[in-house]
Design a protein around this motif. Sequence first.
Motif, PDB file in Angstrom:
ATOM      1  N   UNK A   9       0.399  -1.246  -0.153  1.00  0.00           N
ATOM      2  CA  UNK A   9       0.065  -0.291   0.182  1.00  0.00           C
ATOM      3  C   UNK A   9       0.862   1.401  -0.193  1.00  0.00           C
ATOM      4  N   UNK A  10       2.621   0.863  -0.159  1.00  0.00           N
ATOM      5  CA  UNK A  10       3.366   2.361  -0.092  1.00  0.00           C
ATOM      6  C   UNK A  10       3.227   3.078   1.308  1.00  0.00           C
ATOM      7  N   UNK A  11       3.377   4.456   1.372  1.00  0.00           N
ATOM      8  CA  UNK A  11       3.672   4.837   2.582  1.00  0.00           C
ATOM      9  C   UNK A  11       2.493   5.729   3.248  1.00  0.00           C
ATOM     10  N   UNK A  12       1.954   6.107   4.635  1.00  0.00           N
ATOM     11  CA  UNK A  12       1.029   6.754   4.755  1.00  0.00           C
ATOM     12  C   UNK A  12       0.706   7.698   4.501  1.00  0.00           C
ATOM     13  N   UNK A  13       1.086   8.535   4.149  1.00  0.00           N
ATOM     14  CA  UNK A  13       1.400  10.168   3.587  1.00  0.00           C
ATOM     15  C   UNK A  13       0.340   9.770   2.091  1.00  0.00           C
ATOM     16  N   UNK A  14       1.477   9.024   1.306  1.00  0.00           N
ATOM     17  CA  UNK A  14       0.331   8.276  -0.203  1.00  0.00           C
ATOM     18  C   UNK A  14      -1.296   8.365  -0.279  1.00  0.00           C
ATOM     19  N   UNK A  15      -1.258   7.230   0.908  1.00  0.00           N
ATOM     20  CA  UNK A  15      -2.802   7.038   2.065  1.00  0.00           C
ATOM     21  C   UNK A  15      -3.615   8.025   2.054  1.00  0.00           C
ATOM     22  N   UNK A  16      -3.087   9.129   2.724  1.00  0.00           N
ATOM     23  CA  UNK A  16      -4.115   9.803   3.332  1.00  0.00           C
ATOM     24  C   UNK A  16      -4.295  10.627   2.294  1.00  0.00           C
TER      25      UNK A  16
END
Length: 123
Positions: A9-16
Amino acid sequence: MLVYERLFRGSLDWHLHGRFDEPPLDWNTRMKIALCSAQGLTFLHEEGPFQAMYNEFSTANIQIDKDFTAKLSGYGCVGQKPKTEDFSTNSVAVANLSVETLERGWLTPKSNVWSFGIVYLNY
């Protein structure tokens, strides 16, 4: 060379902030990510072979796997105190830093906990 496992899922930053085609994270998922991140910081500060601190802890340092388990990436991770001029001028990253880190260049577990709190307050 460091080799990281590929996290689905990649980074939390990218997800948010970068994925608008999916629904927002629900409360239980957010809490799971926060708990896993806290456990990662605990390991770095107290349980690892040496004490390591993040220079700039942010949502970009939190990687998420397919089960929404968070793992901390080593980008910006340092094992010693950096010089004050080593800090990024990125306003988001600087906003996460503690007063002691900004004014004196002190990196401690407490300054990382401060950054962790700021990241999750804005999360």
